[in-house]
Design a protein around this motif. Structure first.
Motif, PDB file in Angstrom:
ATOM      1  N   GLY A   1     -15.737  10.211  -3.100  1.00 35.05           N
ATOM      2  CA  GLY A   1     -16.336   9.085  -2.396  1.00 35.05           C
ATOM      3  C   GLY A   1     -15.430   7.870  -2.352  1.00 35.05           C
ATOM      4  O   GLY A   1     -14.199   7.981  -2.418  1.00 35.05           O
ATOM      5  N   PHE A   2     -16.046   6.708  -2.212  1.00 37.51           N
ATOM      6  CA  PHE A   2     -15.321   5.441  -2.138  1.00 37.51           C
ATOM      7  C   PHE A   2     -15.136   4.935  -3.565  1.00 37.51           C
ATOM      8  O   PHE A   2     -16.100   4.513  -4.212  1.00 37.51           O
ATOM      9  CB  PHE A   2     -16.109   4.435  -1.296  1.00 37.51           C
TER      10      PHE A   2
ATOM     11  N   THR B   1     -24.805  -1.059  -3.740  1.00 35.44           N
ATOM     12  CA  THR B   1     -23.815  -0.537  -2.801  1.00 35.44           C
ATOM     13  C   THR B   1     -24.237   0.856  -2.346  1.00 35.44           C
ATOM     14  O   THR B   1     -25.090   1.492  -2.984  1.00 35.44           O
ATOM     15  CB  THR B   1     -22.426  -0.462  -3.456  1.00 35.44           C
ATOM     16  N   PRO B   2     -23.672   1.359  -1.246  1.00 35.06           N
ATOM     17  CA  PRO B   2     -24.020   2.701  -0.789  1.00 35.06           C
ATOM     18  C   PRO B   2     -23.784   3.753  -1.864  1.00 35.06           C
ATOM     19  O   PRO B   2     -22.919   3.585  -2.736  1.00 35.06           O
ATOM     20  CB  PRO B   2     -23.081   2.906   0.407  1.00 35.06           C
TER      21      PRO B   2
ATOM     22  N   GLU C   1     -22.257   6.467  -1.974  1.00 35.02           N
ATOM     23  CA  GLU C   1     -20.924   7.093  -2.064  1.00 35.02           C
ATOM     24  C   GLU C   1     -19.916   6.236  -2.828  1.00 35.02           C
ATOM     25  O   GLU C   1     -18.795   6.664  -3.096  1.00 35.02           O
ATOM     26  CB  GLU C   1     -20.375   7.410  -0.674  1.00 35.02           C
TER      27      GLU C   1
ATOM     28  N   ASP D   1      -9.762   3.527  -3.620  1.00 30.72           N
ATOM     29  CA  ASP D   1      -9.921   2.876  -2.318  1.00 30.72           C
ATOM     30  C   ASP D   1      -9.859   1.357  -2.443  1.00 30.72           C
ATOM     31  O   ASP D   1      -9.462   0.664  -1.505  1.00 30.72           O
ATOM     32  CB  ASP D   1     -11.265   3.285  -1.699  1.00 30.72           C
TER      33      ASP D   1
ATOM     34  N   SER E   1     -19.782  -3.205  -0.022  1.00 27.32           N
ATOM     35  CA  SER E   1     -20.534  -2.416   0.972  1.00 27.32           C
ATOM     36  C   SER E   1     -19.929  -2.588   2.361  1.00 27.32           C
ATOM     37  O   SER E   1     -19.868  -1.634   3.147  1.00 27.32           O
ATOM     38  CB  SER E   1     -22.004  -2.842   0.982  1.00 27.32           C
TER      39      SER E   1
ATOM     40  N   VAL F   1     -16.814  -0.244   2.910  1.00 25.25           N
ATOM     41  CA  VAL F   1     -16.977   1.218   2.950  1.00 25.25           C
ATOM     42  C   VAL F   1     -16.911   1.702   4.393  1.00 25.25           C
ATOM     43  O   VAL F   1     -17.592   1.181   5.277  1.00 25.25           O
ATOM     44  CB  VAL F   1     -18.318   1.630   2.307  1.00 25.25           C
ATOM     45  N   GLY F   2     -16.098   2.697   4.643  1.00 26.70           N
ATOM     46  CA  GLY F   2     -15.967   3.267   5.979  1.00 26.70           C
ATOM     47  C   GLY F   2     -15.007   2.532   6.885  1.00 26.70           C
ATOM     48  O   GLY F   2     -14.736   2.987   8.007  1.00 26.70           O
ATOM     49  N   GLU F   3     -14.483   1.400   6.438  1.00 30.55           N
ATOM     50  CA  GLU F   3     -13.542   0.624   7.245  1.00 30.55           C
ATOM     51  C   GLU F   3     -12.099   1.054   6.949  1.00 30.55           C
ATOM     52  O   GLU F   3     -11.795   1.588   5.888  1.00 30.55           O
ATOM     53  CB  GLU F   3     -13.698  -0.870   6.958  1.00 30.55           C
ATOM     54  N   ASP F   4     -11.223   0.776   7.906  1.00 36.35           N
ATOM     55  CA  ASP F   4      -9.790   1.014   7.703  1.00 36.35           C
ATOM     56  C   ASP F   4      -9.225  -0.180   6.931  1.00 36.35           C
ATOM     57  O   ASP F   4      -9.136  -1.293   7.460  1.00 36.35           O
ATOM     58  CB  ASP F   4      -9.084   1.162   9.046  1.00 36.35           C
TER      59      ASP F   4
END
Length: 400
Positions: A218-219, A243-244, A246, A295, A359, A362-365
C-alpha cells in the motif's frame, strides 16, 4: 595542519565526524581522533584517521567518581583532560576539533596548557535545550536529580564560554548560528554553518538493493530514527486512523522500552495496530532500502527549543533517495522543505491536518517532490558544499 578530534562517543559510528574527518584529509590535513572505546576489537585507523580510544572500565571506581563530580559541577572532565593533553602533545596537534559541548571546556583547557593550539567547537546540537528536552521525558526523580546536580543554567554558562572562547565554532543550521550569535555573544565571523547533509556517493551505493521483507503493502509512510516523545510519532499514529485503509506506517528504529511500549499501546487504542510496522533497530547500511521503499518519509518533530535549532541527518537522506517528505513546521525543517519544494509541511502535533495532508497525497504522482529533493542535495544541501565550508573554516585558522 595536524587536527586532533575529540569525540565523547564511539567511532566510526558517528556519521558527521566521519565525513568531516574525510573532508579535512582531502584538504591535506592530518587527522587524529581520540574517542571512547566500544565493544570488541576496534581498528587503530579508519579511512586514514589514526584512532585512540579511552576504555572507561580501565579506570578505578574512585577515579571515575572524582571525574564525575568534576564534570557535573564544573563541566570539566579530568580523565579526558589528561588523555587529550597527552594525545595533543604526542601528535603535535595544531587544532583541537571538539565535538559537542560536554568536552569543549576540557578542550579549551588542554589548548591553553599547551600554548599555540587552536580550538574548533563543533556543536552538533543546541545542547542545553536538548538536555532540557530529554530531562522532561524522564521520571520525576531523574528530573529532580538533574536540576540539583547539573542545572540547565550551568550548561548554558558552559555554552556561552565555548562560543566566546573557541577560535571557530561550527554548527548545523542558520537557526543555530543565530542562537550562538544573539543569545551567546558569538562573533559572527567565527560562527559557521556546516550542515548534516549526506555524502551522495555513500548513500547511493547502499540504496540499490532489494526491498526489505517487512515493508508493508500500500501507501507507505515511514519514519527512520530514534523514538521518544519529542519525535512526534504519536501524532503520526493518531493521524493514521483518519487516512484511507491502504495507508500504513513504517517505524524504522527504536527507543527506550517504555517509549516503544507506549507507541504500541497507542496504536492499539487508536485501532491501527495492524497498520503500523515496528522494525526495531536496523543496520545503517539497510536504512536506505527502507527509505527508498517508502511513498512518504517523515520528520514529525514537536516544537521545542532543541528541534527549533537543529536539523536531522535523516531529512537529507530522504531527499537524496528521491522520497517525498512530510515535516512539521518546526525551525529549519519547514524552511528547508518549502525552499527546496521536496515535500509538504504540516503544523506540529496536529493529527487532523496531518491525516488530511497524507490522505490528499494518496494516489497522486509525487515524483516532483522526490526529484526536487534530489536536486537540492546535489546542490546547496549536499555534503560537497558543506565539506568546502569546513575547509574554509580551517583556511581561516591558518591566518589567525
Amino acid at each position: 595542519m595536524k587536527v586532533g578530534m575529540l569525540l565523547r562517543g564511539t567511532y566510526p559510528e558517528d556519521i558527521r565526524v566521519r565525513k568531516e574527518a574525510a573532508a579535512l584529509r582531502a584538504a591535506g590535513h592530518e587527522v587524529y581522533l581520540l574517542c571512547l572505546a566500544g565493544e570488541g576489537t576496534e581498528p587503530a585507523a579508519v579511512d586514514g584517521v589514526a584512532v585512540e580510544r579511552i576504555d572507561w572500565d580501565g579506570y578505578g571506581v574512585a577515579t571515575r567518581a572524582v571525574n564525575r563530580a568534576s564534570y557535573l559541577f564544573g563541566s570539566f572532565d579530568t580523565i579526558w583532560f589528561r588523555r587529550a593533553r597527552r594525545f595533543a602533545s604526542v601528535h603535535d596537534i595544531d587544532v583541537l576539533h571538539v565535538h559537542d559541548l560536554p568536552l569543549v571546556r576540557t578542550g579549551l583547557w588542554v589548548a591553553r596548557s599547551l600554548g599555540d593550539v587552536a580550538v574548533v567547537a563543533d556543536l552538533h546540537e543546541n545542547y542545553p535545550e536538548a538536555m532540557a528536552q530529554y530531562r522532561s521525558e524522564r521520571s520525576l526523580v531523574e528530573r529532580v536529580q538533574g536540576r540539583l546536580l547539573r542545572p540547565i543554567s550551568r550548561i548554558k554558562t558552559a555554552e556561552r564560554e565555548a562560543v566566546q572562547q573557541a577560535d571557530a565554532l561550527v554548527t548545523v543550521v542558520e537557526e543555530a548560528r543565530d542562537h550562538y550569535i544573539e543569545d551567546c555573544g558569538g562573533d559572527p565571523d567565527r560562527v559557521h554553518v556546516v550542515s548534516n547533509t549526506v555524502d551522495l556517493d555513500r548513500i547511493d551505493g547502499m540504496a540499490h538493493t532489494p526491498i526489505p521483507e517487512d515493508v508493508p503493502d500500500g501507501f507507505v509512510v515511514s519514519y527512520v530514527g530514534a523514538f521518544g516523545p519529542h519525535r512526534g510519532l504519536e501524532t503520526l499514529i493518531r493521524a493514521l486512523s483518519d487516512t484511507p485503509p491502504e495507508v500504513s506506517l513504517l517505524l524504522v528504529g527504536a527507543g527506550s522500552a517504555e517509549s516503544d511500549r507506549r507507541l504500541r499501546e497507542l496504536a492499539e487504542s487508536e485501532g491501527v495496530a495492524d497498520r503500523v510496522t515496528f522494525t526495531g533497530w536496523v543496520d545503517f547500511a539497510d536504512v536506505p532500502r527502507y527509505i527508498a521503499a517508502s511513498d512518504l518519509a517523515t520528520v514529525p518533530h514537536r516544537e521545542t527549543g532543541h528541534t527549533a535549532t537543529t536539523v536531522p541527518h535523516k531529512l537529507f537522506q530522504y531527499m537524496a533517495l528521491e522520497t517525498p517528505v512530510l515535516v512539521t513546521d518546526v525551525g529549519p525543517l519547514g524552511r528547508i522543505v518549502r525552499e527546496t519544494e521536496s515535500g509538504v509541511v504540516v503544523p506540529p502535533e496536529n493529527p487532523t491536518v496531518t491525516a488530511e495532508t497524507i490522505s490528499g497525497l494518496v494516489g497522486e504522482d509525487l515524483s516532483h517532490y522526490g526529484e526536487a529533493g534530489r536536486r537540492a542535495v546535489e546542490g546547496e544541501y549536499g555534503w560537497a558544499r558543506d565539506a568546502e565550508r569546513l575547509r574554509r573554516v580551517y583556511d581561516g585558522l591558518t591566518t589567525r
